[in-house]
Design an enzyme around this catalytic site. Structure first.
Site, PDB file in Angstrom:
ATOM      1  N   CYS A 124     -11.547   6.672   8.585  1.00  8.31           N
ATOM      2  CA  CYS A 124     -12.373   5.714   8.621  1.00  8.31           C
ATOM      3  C   CYS A 124     -11.742   4.214   8.552  1.00  8.31           C
ATOM      4  O   CYS A 124     -12.608   3.658   8.825  1.00  8.31           O
ATOM      5  CB  CYS A 124     -11.816   5.988   7.207  1.00  8.31           C
ATOM      6  SG  CYS A 124     -10.162   5.937   6.278  1.00  8.31           S
ATOM      7  N   CYS A 132     -15.029   8.816   6.973  1.00  2.00           N
ATOM      8  CA  CYS A 132     -14.230   9.397   7.521  1.00  2.00           C
ATOM      9  C   CYS A 132     -14.625  10.436   8.688  1.00  2.00           C
ATOM     10  O   CYS A 132     -13.779  11.400   9.431  1.00  2.00           O
ATOM     11  CB  CYS A 132     -12.947  10.483   6.518  1.00  2.00           C
ATOM     12  SG  CYS A 132     -12.727   9.807   5.564  1.00  2.00           S
ATOM     13  N   LYS A 197      -6.974  16.936  -1.751  1.00  2.00           N
ATOM     14  CA  LYS A 197      -7.221  14.850  -2.282  1.00  2.00           C
ATOM     15  C   LYS A 197      -8.522  14.598  -2.487  1.00  2.00           C
ATOM     16  O   LYS A 197      -9.393  14.516  -2.556  1.00  2.00           O
ATOM     17  CB  LYS A 197      -7.605  14.464  -0.713  1.00  2.00           C
ATOM     18  CG  LYS A 197      -7.791  12.990  -0.480  1.00  2.00           C
ATOM     19  CD  LYS A 197      -7.578  12.848   1.146  1.00  2.00           C
ATOM     20  CE  LYS A 197      -8.244  10.888   1.071  1.00  2.00           C
ATOM     21  NZ  LYS A 197      -8.483  10.061   2.022  1.00  2.00           N
ATOM     22  N   ARG A 207      -7.240   0.432  -0.277  1.00  6.14           N
ATOM     23  CA  ARG A 207      -8.658   0.390   0.973  1.00  6.14           C
ATOM     24  C   ARG A 207      -8.859  -1.601   1.250  1.00  6.14           C
ATOM     25  O   ARG A 207      -9.188  -1.972   2.595  1.00  6.14           O
ATOM     26  CB  ARG A 207      -9.880   0.443   0.327  1.00  6.14           C
ATOM     27  CG  ARG A 207     -10.303   2.686   1.031  1.00  6.14           C
ATOM     28  CD  ARG A 207     -11.375   2.388  -0.434  1.00  6.14           C
ATOM     29  NE  ARG A 207     -10.935   4.175  -0.743  1.00  6.14           N
ATOM     30  CZ  ARG A 207     -12.162   4.139  -1.088  1.00  6.14           C
ATOM     31  NH1 ARG A 207     -12.914   4.133  -2.240  1.00  6.14           N
ATOM     32  NH2 ARG A 207     -11.707   5.874  -1.127  1.00  6.14           N
ATOM     33  N   ARG A 219     -17.329   8.604  -0.726  1.00  4.28           N
ATOM     34  CA  ARG A 219     -16.502   9.180  -0.189  1.00  4.28           C
ATOM     35  C   ARG A 219     -16.793  11.127  -0.511  1.00  4.28           C
ATOM     36  O   ARG A 219     -15.724  11.998  -1.054  1.00  4.28           O
ATOM     37  CB  ARG A 219     -15.091   9.352  -0.002  1.00  4.28           C
ATOM     38  CG  ARG A 219     -15.443   8.253   1.140  1.00  4.28           C
ATOM     39  CD  ARG A 219     -13.635   8.301   1.338  1.00  4.28           C
ATOM     40  NE  ARG A 219     -13.662   6.610   2.669  1.00  4.28           N
ATOM     41  CZ  ARG A 219     -12.928   6.074   2.375  1.00  4.28           C
ATOM     42  NH1 ARG A 219     -11.764   6.332   2.245  1.00  4.28           N
ATOM     43  NH2 ARG A 219     -13.136   5.155   3.481  1.00  4.28           N
ATOM     44  N   LYS A 250      -2.848  14.929  -3.222  1.00  3.52           N
ATOM     45  CA  LYS A 250      -2.701  13.257  -3.826  1.00  3.52           C
ATOM     46  C   LYS A 250      -4.757  13.142  -4.348  1.00  3.52           C
ATOM     47  O   LYS A 250      -5.703  13.669  -3.968  1.00  3.52           O
ATOM     48  CB  LYS A 250      -3.366  12.562  -2.165  1.00  3.52           C
ATOM     49  CG  LYS A 250      -3.783  10.893  -1.675  1.00  3.52           C
ATOM     50  CD  LYS A 250      -4.053  10.753  -0.648  1.00  3.52           C
ATOM     51  CE  LYS A 250      -4.255   9.060  -0.399  1.00  3.52           C
ATOM     52  NZ  LYS A 250      -4.469   8.524   0.654  1.00  3.52           N
TER      53      LYS A 250
END
Length: 326
Positions: A124, A132, A197, A207, A219, A250
């Site tokens: 990404c 990604c 995630k 970001r 995403r 995460k």
């Protein structure tokens, strides 16, 4: 008034700081932390990330001095994110032999060979569209992306990375990367999988730091729905079967229930990612004098250990290392 004293005296074990320390169940150690670093191309660059106070984008020529501070604080491992000058549709900078992460890895290993380098393995930061993987029909092509991710992992290890951390959430990413590493002769390199995630709003400041905001869409077709809990176990189970050596959850702070679920179901080391939004919120409140930053951060990170994390990726790692020395 005569009271009935037939009850338990729990406060006996809280009567002093020494007593509380003696019976403390969970502890933070500097060895528990992995410190994220952002490396950029160019010279004499040290740009503070606007949304992340005290976090910097650093060029290669200044990187050694930054790592020296980390090393002197006793932090044993870092995770590297690269911010290239140029990007393309397939993120070729991610797997170029002289890509920014590969070059940063070589520089660090030359000066601090004992630092464990975790390489974030994703596309990404290197794609012009910010997603990604490879785009086909306005969506990420899962299987075509896997080929490039395996290529990226091998190039990172060839440069000296100790651990590969794929963060892309493509189906089958651990298996394909494991096969790629093994075929290249790197059977000894562990994979620290971003197994769980979520498509989280807590990633915004990152970001900014990594210049990785998607140029269209989001995403959510590959990162997880924040409402889902059981899905996390399915994702983690797949990664374990495919050869993961660590499991990352995460974000961490709002997903401690998931950290505990993963801890209870798998016996691999569990890594909690204390993400950028969690960091920035605390920093903003501290700068306004609304909280005691040290006490809040230590409490928050201890909660991640209590939930079952063995390791913590955190932008607070340097602060915590200093506090633990006091």
């Amino acid at each position: 008034m005569q009271i009935n004293t037939n009850f338990k005296r729990h406060r006996r074990l809280r009567s002093s700081q020494s007593m509380r320390s003696m019976v403390r169940e969970n502890h933070l150690r500097v060895e528990d932390f992995i410190y994220p670093m952002f490396v950029v191309e160019g010279e004499n660059i040290k740009n503070e990330v606007p949304s992340m106070p005290n976090v910097y984008q650093v060029s290669l020529d200044l990187l050694v001095e930054e790592v020296k501070e980390v090393h002197n604080l006793g932090i044993k491992s870092i995770i590297l994110f690269g911010v290239p000058n140029s990007k393309d549709d397939v993120g070729s900078g991610a797997y170029h032999n002289h890509g920014i992460v590969q070059e940063a890895t070589r520089v660090i290993k030359e000066h601090y060979p004992d630092i464990l380098i975790v390489a974030d393995t994703c596309l990404c930061e290197y794609t012009s569209h910010g997603h990604c993987g490879v785009i086909q029909n306005q969506d990420v092509d899962n299987d075509e992306s896997l080929k490039l991710l395996a290529k990226t992992a091998v190039s990172q290890v060839e440069a000296g990375a100790d651990i590969i951390a794929p963060s892309n959430m493509m189906d089958g990413f651990v298996r394909v990367i494991r096969d790629g590493l093994d075929e290249a002769g790197y059977t000894h390199i562990p994979i620290m999988s971003y197994a769980v995630k979520y498509a989280s709003a807590f990633y915004g400041p990152f970001r900014d730091a990594a210049d990785s905001t998607p140029q269209f869409g989001d995403r959510k077709t590959y990162q997880m729905d924040p409402a889902n809990r059981l899905e996390a176990l399915r994702e983690a189970e797949s990664d374990v079967e495919e050869g993961a050596d660590f499991l990352i959850v995460k974000p961490a702070m709002s997903y401690l229930d998931v950290v505990r679920d993963v801890r209870n179901n798998f016996n691999l080391p569990i890594v909690a990612y204390n993400v950028s939004g969690e960091y920035s919120m605390v920093k903003a409140a501290a700068m306004n004098g609304w909280i005691n930053e040290k006490e809040l951060v230590l409490e928050k990170l201890t909660s991640m250990k209590r939930a079952g994390a063995d390791l913590i990726i955190s932008y607070f790692a340097k602060d915590v290392a200093k506090w633990l020395q006091e």
